[in-house]
Structures are given as structure tokens and as C-alpha cells.
Motif scaffolding. Structure first.
Motif, PDB file in Angstrom:
ATOM      1  N   ALA A  85      44.891  48.198  26.088  1.00 51.20           N
ATOM      2  CA  ALA A  85      45.959  47.198  26.110  1.00 51.20           C
ATOM      3  C   ALA A  85      46.905  47.382  24.925  1.00 51.20           C
ATOM      4  O   ALA A  85      48.124  47.261  25.072  1.00 51.20           O
ATOM      5  CB  ALA A  85      45.367  45.789  26.092  1.00 51.20           C
ATOM      6  N   ALA A  86      46.350  47.699  23.766  1.00 52.69           N
ATOM      7  CA  ALA A  86      47.199  47.908  22.585  1.00 52.69           C
ATOM      8  C   ALA A  86      48.105  49.125  22.781  1.00 52.69           C
ATOM      9  O   ALA A  86      49.318  49.059  22.533  1.00 52.69           O
ATOM     10  CB  ALA A  86      46.336  48.080  21.344  1.00 52.69           C
ATOM     11  N   ILE A  87      47.532  50.225  23.245  1.00 54.92           N
ATOM     12  CA  ILE A  87      48.321  51.449  23.447  1.00 54.92           C
ATOM     13  C   ILE A  87      49.363  51.246  24.556  1.00 54.92           C
ATOM     14  O   ILE A  87      50.535  51.572  24.396  1.00 54.92           O
ATOM     15  CB  ILE A  87      47.401  52.643  23.765  1.00 54.92           C
ATOM     16  CG1 ILE A  87      46.569  52.988  22.535  1.00 54.92           C
ATOM     17  CG2 ILE A  87      48.203  53.852  24.234  1.00 54.92           C
ATOM     18  CD1 ILE A  87      45.466  53.989  22.808  1.00 54.92           C
ATOM     19  N   PHE A  88      48.931  50.672  25.668  1.00 52.61           N
ATOM     20  CA  PHE A  88      49.839  50.457  26.795  1.00 52.61           C
ATOM     21  C   PHE A  88      50.929  49.450  26.434  1.00 52.61           C
ATOM     22  O   PHE A  88      52.083  49.609  26.822  1.00 52.61           O
ATOM     23  CB  PHE A  88      49.042  49.982  28.020  1.00 52.61           C
ATOM     24  CG  PHE A  88      49.860  49.844  29.269  1.00 52.61           C
ATOM     25  CD1 PHE A  88      50.537  50.925  29.798  1.00 52.61           C
ATOM     26  CD2 PHE A  88      49.945  48.629  29.923  1.00 52.61           C
ATOM     27  CE1 PHE A  88      51.284  50.801  30.957  1.00 52.61           C
ATOM     28  CE2 PHE A  88      50.690  48.490  31.080  1.00 52.61           C
ATOM     29  CZ  PHE A  88      51.365  49.579  31.602  1.00 52.61           C
ATOM     30  N   GLY A  89      50.570  48.432  25.674  1.00 50.53           N
ATOM     31  CA  GLY A  89      51.553  47.442  25.246  1.00 50.53           C
ATOM     32  C   GLY A  89      52.628  48.046  24.367  1.00 50.53           C
ATOM     33  O   GLY A  89      53.822  47.771  24.534  1.00 50.53           O
ATOM     34  N   VAL A  90      52.220  48.887  23.434  1.00 47.66           N
ATOM     35  CA  VAL A  90      53.189  49.547  22.556  1.00 47.66           C
ATOM     36  C   VAL A  90      54.085  50.482  23.372  1.00 47.66           C
ATOM     37  O   VAL A  90      55.311  50.488  23.201  1.00 47.66           O
ATOM     38  CB  VAL A  90      52.477  50.322  21.419  1.00 47.66           C
ATOM     39  CG1 VAL A  90      53.424  51.250  20.704  1.00 47.66           C
ATOM     40  CG2 VAL A  90      51.837  49.341  20.452  1.00 47.66           C
ATOM     41  N   LEU A  91      53.486  51.253  24.270  1.00 46.19           N
ATOM     42  CA  LEU A  91      54.286  52.167  25.095  1.00 46.19           C
ATOM     43  C   LEU A  91      55.252  51.400  25.993  1.00 46.19           C
ATOM     44  O   LEU A  91      56.402  51.811  26.167  1.00 46.19           O
ATOM     45  CB  LEU A  91      53.383  53.062  25.935  1.00 46.19           C
ATOM     46  CG  LEU A  91      52.600  54.120  25.174  1.00 46.19           C
ATOM     47  CD1 LEU A  91      51.650  54.858  26.112  1.00 46.19           C
ATOM     48  CD2 LEU A  91      53.537  55.092  24.491  1.00 46.19           C
TER      49      LEU A  91
END
Length: 145
Positions: free
Chosen positions: A47-53
Motif C-alpha cells: 500500500a505504501a509503495i502503490f500509494g506513492v506511485l
């Protein structure tokens, strides 16, 4: 890009499965004590990686169903994290012998689910945008003094 034209719709499946493998491996390294904890940590990292992307790429999310309109991207991230949690928990239930194999099984389960949905969408005639079809949001011109 790297697949023949008739299989081009599956390129996002391969790329996403590779990303899920790496994220699951990171989750396995950080928390390998319980299957549930491992799946939860993997979903949080995803979720953190996808949210930033999603934030950086200014993705045009579909209208939200249960959150206010300004949180459309957040809803998309929450749904994707929930899917990764379930997939990782299933992968951990199938194989929890070592970190690498567990992450590999998670990526295979994810690829099977995502690939199956992509196949059904293609057969039903639902348009799946290619990476080249995605146009970034226009940038407002800067005022000149």
C-alpha cells in the motif's frame, strides 16, 4: 514491449507479479513469525509503495464507492492492499517453508488471479488500457511575470 502482440495484455500481469514477489519477499524478511502478520505487513508495504506511485503518477482513479470524492486514489490503494493481503495470506497457507518459496507462491497466486481477470476482461471486450494509452494529467502553465 517484451511479449508478442497477441499476449501484450498480459505484460501488466507479469510486471505486477514481479512487484508482488519483491514486496512479499520484503514482508517475509521483516516478519516471518506468523502467516497473518506476514500477509498484513506485505499488504502495508504494498500500500505504501502503490500509494506513492499513484500519487507521483497522478493516476486517474475511478469514482470512489465508499469514500468522499477527493479520496479516490486512497480507495484504490486500500482495495489493492486488501487484494494483496488475501493473495499473500493464501500464498502463505500454500507454502510457508521458507521466505523465498513463500514469496514465489504469493506471486504465482497473484499472477493467476490477475491473469484470469485480465483474460475474462479481454474475452468480454472490456477495454484494458495499454501503458502507452495512459496520458498523464496536464500541467497548468506557470504564469509569466
Amino acid at each position: 514491449m517484451f511479449l508478442p502482440a497477441e499476449y501484450a495484455i498480459y505484460e501488466p500481469v507479469v510486471i505486477a507479479a514481479a512487484i508482488v514477489f519483491v514486496v512479499a519477499l520484503i514482508g517475509n524478511v521483516l516478519s516471518f513469525s506468523s502467516r497473518f502478520g506476514n500477509a498484513f505487513l506485505t499488504a502495508v508495504i504494498f500500500a505504501a509503495i502503490f500509494g506513492v506511485l499513484a500519487f507521483v503518477s497522478k493516476v486517474n482513479a475511478p469514482p470512489p464507492h465508499f469514500l468522499p470524492g477527493e479520496y479516490a486514489v486512497a480507495e484504490l490503494v486500500l482495495i489493492a492492499a486488501a487484494i494483496v493481503f488475501v493473495v499473500d495470506l493464501l500464498g502463505n497457507l500454500l507454502s510457508f517453508s521458507n521466505r523465498f518459496v513463500s514469496a514465489l507462491v504469493t506471486a504465482i497466486v497473484f499472477a493467476a488471479v490477475f491473469g484470469g481477470l485480465t483474460y475474462v476482461a479481454d474475452r468480454e471486450g472490456i477495454a484494458i488500457p495499454a501503458a502507452t494509452d495512459i496520458v498523464p494529467a496536464p500541467v497548468a502553465p506557470t504564469p509569466t511575470p
